[in-house]
Design a protein around this motif. Structure first.
Motif, PDB file in Angstrom:
ATOM      1  N   SER A 163     -52.901  62.166  75.948  1.00 48.82           N
ATOM      2  CA  SER A 163     -53.848  62.691  74.962  1.00 48.82           C
ATOM      3  C   SER A 163     -54.469  61.573  74.140  1.00 48.82           C
ATOM      4  CB  SER A 163     -53.135  63.683  74.037  1.00 48.82           C
ATOM      5  OG  SER A 163     -52.650  64.803  74.748  1.00 48.82           O
ATOM      6  N   VAL A 164     -53.661  60.569  73.768  1.00 44.58           N
ATOM      7  CA  VAL A 164     -54.195  59.412  73.049  1.00 44.58           C
ATOM      8  C   VAL A 164     -55.325  58.782  73.847  1.00 44.58           C
ATOM      9  CG1 VAL A 164     -53.660  57.023  72.396  1.00 44.58           C
ATOM     10  CG2 VAL A 164     -52.146  58.872  71.680  1.00 44.58           C
ATOM     11  N   ASN A 207     -54.933  52.322  50.175  1.00 39.25           N
ATOM     12  CA  ASN A 207     -55.600  51.721  51.336  1.00 39.25           C
ATOM     13  C   ASN A 207     -54.624  51.321  52.444  1.00 39.25           C
ATOM     14  OD1 ASN A 207     -58.328  51.345  52.099  1.00 39.25           O
ATOM     15  ND2 ASN A 207     -58.064  49.121  52.027  1.00 39.25           N
ATOM     16  N   LEU A 208     -53.579  52.113  52.643  1.00 44.90           N
ATOM     17  CA  LEU A 208     -52.595  51.811  53.679  1.00 44.90           C
ATOM     18  C   LEU A 208     -53.127  52.148  55.071  1.00 44.90           C
ATOM     19  CD1 LEU A 208     -49.214  53.132  52.204  1.00 44.90           C
ATOM     20  CD2 LEU A 208     -50.032  50.769  52.307  1.00 44.90           C
ATOM     21  N   PRO A 209     -52.670  51.418  56.104  1.00 46.08           N
ATOM     22  CA  PRO A 209     -52.959  51.827  57.484  1.00 46.08           C
ATOM     23  C   PRO A 209     -52.348  53.202  57.748  1.00 46.08           C
ATOM     24  CG  PRO A 209     -51.982  49.632  57.399  1.00 46.08           C
ATOM     25  CD  PRO A 209     -51.824  50.230  56.042  1.00 46.08           C
ATOM     26  N   VAL A 210     -52.935  53.939  58.673  1.00 46.48           N
ATOM     27  CA  VAL A 210     -52.486  55.297  58.978  1.00 46.48           C
ATOM     28  C   VAL A 210     -52.135  55.388  60.454  1.00 46.48           C
ATOM     29  CG1 VAL A 210     -53.083  57.750  58.867  1.00 46.48           C
ATOM     30  CG2 VAL A 210     -54.087  56.145  57.213  1.00 46.48           C
ATOM     31  N   MET A 211     -50.964  55.951  60.751  1.00 46.89           N
ATOM     32  CA  MET A 211     -50.525  56.136  62.133  1.00 46.89           C
ATOM     33  C   MET A 211     -50.338  57.625  62.397  1.00 46.89           C
ATOM     34  SD  MET A 211     -47.858  52.966  62.729  1.00 46.89           S
ATOM     35  CE  MET A 211     -47.915  53.182  64.528  1.00 46.89           C
ATOM     36  N   VAL A 212     -51.095  58.161  63.340  1.00 46.26           N
ATOM     37  CA  VAL A 212     -51.087  59.593  63.659  1.00 46.26           C
ATOM     38  C   VAL A 212     -50.424  59.774  65.023  1.00 46.26           C
ATOM     39  CG1 VAL A 212     -52.483  61.659  64.000  1.00 46.26           C
ATOM     40  CG2 VAL A 212     -53.208  59.909  62.341  1.00 46.26           C
ATOM     41  N   PHE A 213     -49.320  60.519  65.055  1.00 44.38           N
ATOM     42  CA  PHE A 213     -48.537  60.676  66.288  1.00 44.38           C
ATOM     43  C   PHE A 213     -48.879  61.974  67.010  1.00 44.38           C
ATOM     44  CE2 PHE A 213     -44.700  62.140  68.575  1.00 44.38           C
ATOM     45  CZ  PHE A 213     -44.575  61.084  69.468  1.00 44.38           C
ATOM     46  N   SER A 246     -50.501  54.051  73.726  1.00 43.52           N
ATOM     47  CA  SER A 246     -50.078  55.025  74.741  1.00 43.52           C
ATOM     48  C   SER A 246     -48.713  54.632  75.277  1.00 43.52           C
ATOM     49  CB  SER A 246     -51.084  55.077  75.895  1.00 43.52           C
ATOM     50  OG  SER A 246     -52.240  55.811  75.541  1.00 43.52           O
ATOM     51  N   GLN A 247     -47.738  55.520  75.094  1.00 40.95           N
ATOM     52  CA  GLN A 247     -46.375  55.312  75.563  1.00 40.95           C
ATOM     53  C   GLN A 247     -46.106  56.246  76.744  1.00 40.95           C
ATOM     54  OE1 GLN A 247     -45.155  54.936  70.852  1.00 40.95           O
ATOM     55  NE2 GLN A 247     -43.681  55.934  72.205  1.00 40.95           N
ATOM     56  N   SER A 248     -46.293  55.751  77.956  1.00 41.96           N
ATOM     57  CA  SER A 248     -45.969  56.489  79.184  1.00 41.96           C
ATOM     58  C   SER A 248     -46.947  57.622  79.473  1.00 41.96           C
ATOM     59  CB  SER A 248     -44.529  57.036  79.145  1.00 41.96           C
ATOM     60  OG  SER A 248     -43.604  55.998  78.971  1.00 41.96           O
ATOM     61  N   GLY A 292     -48.816  58.082  70.868  1.00 39.06           N
ATOM     62  CA  GLY A 292     -48.192  59.263  71.448  1.00 39.06           C
ATOM     63  C   GLY A 292     -47.389  58.906  72.670  1.00 39.06           C
ATOM     64  N   GLU A 293     -46.623  59.882  73.144  1.00 39.69           N
ATOM     65  CA  GLU A 293     -45.722  59.671  74.284  1.00 39.69           C
ATOM     66  C   GLU A 293     -45.924  60.761  75.327  1.00 39.69           C
ATOM     67  OE1 GLU A 293     -42.126  60.453  76.656  1.00 39.69           O
ATOM     68  OE2 GLU A 293     -42.839  61.715  74.989  1.00 39.69           O
TER      69      GLU A 293
END
Length: 551
Positions: A217-218, A115-121, A236-238, A210-211
């Motif tokens: 896109s994010v 049940n871990l958090p998920v980070m999709v780049f 959102s990074q930039s 994402g960057e």
């Protein structure tokens, strides 16, 4: 005594490695996949899966479709090829059309994670370049998710999506509506939502981040109605969907230009011809003109980008933020994000011996304002030179160019998106940041701040994986960013989670529209208000009041 202690530690490490938790083969909707597992520290391990297909090899200029599956156990141990794209010199192509694969990093302890958090780049690259593994130097891949996963106790996913002509060519109608790269991203997020539980992830706690073009896109993904229920948080990074380069307003024109270059007709047979033409030729035909200048800035040459298709992006982006009303959102920029573009438009900026003239600044202001006409260009120049005085020095002139491009291309659209997200929020929280750790490029001017993409090395923990290339202060920045990012992924609050942070980061909607200034000296003074308010007001109100000029 010391010898006995050494023996004890060695034995503990051996037993920990031998008995480390690992997923082994995992059952996905397409079949079994087997990755690799290795130790990353005392009683800490990492399962890594590379090259899992999340869709079938895509049809040319068509939406992705589910993968048919495979027999046996798929060895997911190597990165797949990038999607077909131009090389950096735009002289050839690299990659493959069969490219829709993803990679997963799963942190483990003595027992298998659950049940871990998920980070999709989502990677950047101007919608023209990039891959899920990122740039590589001696097998040190930029987008290796191990440091984030290990330090933040989250699952990290990266993936490929189509770029350039194959990903974003559009005829502006039903023949080839475009946005194939965005549909690929959606397919990857959907696959993660359906399958990540088998890897120990929580499908109801997915954060996308994402960057640059990936950052934009994010923003598109969270405001699109197609992702309802799939995404819980976003960073959102930039880049946001409101950036001037985020939407192609005349896709048919550029589709016809590409068709002519490869010998296809521009009538009703155009798309059929493009689909049967060598994909390398179609990709090469989507080159960006890099011979830019103050009068023709590069930001206006990025035409292979998303379109308002009435489907994935059903309307103007600023009307769609209601779809993100329950999605927590962090958005920010680097303090000199526009530097990389400014140096292409006015190369003298990086040359200490060269002078950037007032005439060049005025030409740039006019070019950036071209959609609003000559009067808007004059107003823009005056707004950015109001503090120059009668004899501005060379440094002030050069910094003005960087500020103007940073504001126009990144900062003002991002601030606008933050206001829209906050105004439309129901349960969602909104956070704003400015990244200001000075660039490490030695040839840059002494006044240089954080250039475009400078934050990526810290988010992905490079000061830890390649310690000889960094100073301790850089490891501090990386530790802070991974802590804030992964806490946010866990709880929706960057201050609360498994990782300690140096200062409380307030929500954007608090009085004064607060933001966090991120660098190696974060303290209570790093919480600030009203980021570049005067210039944000100029672009969103004064500049926007000038009538649009049809070109």
């Amino acid at each position: 005594m010391m010898m006995m202690l050494g023996v004890f530690i060695s034995a503990a490490l051996f037993l920990g490695t031998a008995q480390g938790a690992s997923l082994g083969a995992v059952l996905t909707e397409g079949g079994m996949v087997q990755g690799k597992s290795h130790s990353v520290g005392l009683l800490r391990y990492m399962d890594v899966f590379k090259g899992i297909p999340f869709a079938a090899p895509p049809g040319r200029l068509q939406k992705p479709v589910p993968h048919p599956g495979w027999e046996g156990v798929l060895k997911a141990t190597e990165y797949s090829k990038r999607c077909i794209q131009l090389n950096l010199l735009q002289t050839d192509t690299m990659g493959s059309e069969d490219c829709l694969y993803l990679n997963i990093w799963v942190p483990q302890g003595k027992t298998v994670s659950y049940n871990l958090p998920v980070m999709v780049f989502i990677y950047g690259g101007g919608f023209l370049l990039g891959g899920g593994q990122g740039a590589n130097f001696l097998d040190n891949y930029l987008y290796d998710g191990e440091e984030i996963a290990d330090r933040g106790n989250v699952i990290v996913v990266t993936f490929n999506y189509r770029v350039g002509s194959m990903g974003f060519l559009s005829t502006g109608d039903a023949d080839a509506p475009g946005n194939y790269g965005l549909w690929d991203q959606h397919a990857a997020i959907s696959w993660v939502h359906r399958n990540i539980k088998a890897f120990g992830g929580n499908p109801d706690n997915i954060t996308i981040f994402g960057e640059s073009a990936g950052s934009t896109s994010v923003n598109f993904q969270i405001i699109s109605p197609k992702n309802k229920g799939l995404i819980r948080r976003a960073i959102s990074q930039s880049g946001v969907a409101l950036c001037p380069w985020a939407i192609n307003r005349n896709p048919r024109k550029f589709a016809e230009e590409i068709a002519k270059k490869v010998g296809c007709p521009t009538d009703s047979g155009m798309v059929a011809c493009l689909r049967r033409t060598d994909p390398k030729a179609v990709t090469l035909a989507g080159k960006v003109r890099l011979a830019t200048s103050a009068t023709e800035p590069i930001v206006h040459n990025l035409y292979l980008s998303p379109v308002i298709d009435g489907d994935f992006i059903p309307d103007e982006p600023d009307t769609l933020f209601g779809n993100a009303a329950d999605i927590d959102y962090i958005a920010g920029v680097n303090d000199m994000d526009g530097h990389i573009f400014a140096t292409l438009d006015i190369p003298s900026i990086n040359n200490a011996l060269a002078t950037t003239t007032e005439e060049e600044v005025q030409a740039l202001a006019t070019a950036l304002s071209k959609d609003r006409g000559q009067d808007a260009g004059i107003a823009t120049f005056q707004e950015y030179t109001v503090n120059w005085g009668s004899k501005p020095n060379k440094e002030d002139i050069k910094k003005t160019v960087v500020e103007m491009e940073t504001d126009y291309i990144f900062l003002v659209p991002t601030q606008t998106a933050l206001y829209l997200h906050s105004d439309n929020a129901k349960s969602a929280r909104t956070y704003s940041y400015l990244f200001s750790e000075s660039s490490r490029i030695p040839i840059f001017p002494l006044w240089m701040g954080a250039d475009h993409a400078d934050e990526l090395q810290y988010v992905f923990g490079k000061p830890f994986t390649t310690p000889l290339g960094y100073f301790p202060r850089h490891r501090d920045v990386s530790k802070y960013m991974i802590a804030y990012w992964t806490n946010f992924a866990q709880t929706g609050n960057p201050n609360t989670g498994e990782s300690k942070v140096p200062v409380t980061w307030p929500e954007f909607s608090n009085p004064g529209h607060q933001y966090l200034d991120i660098n190696n000296k974060i303290n209570t003074n790093s919480v600030k208000k009203m980021l570049r308010t005067r210039l944000v007001y100029y672009w969103t109100t004064v500049f926007a009041s000038y009538p649009t000029v049809r070109n």
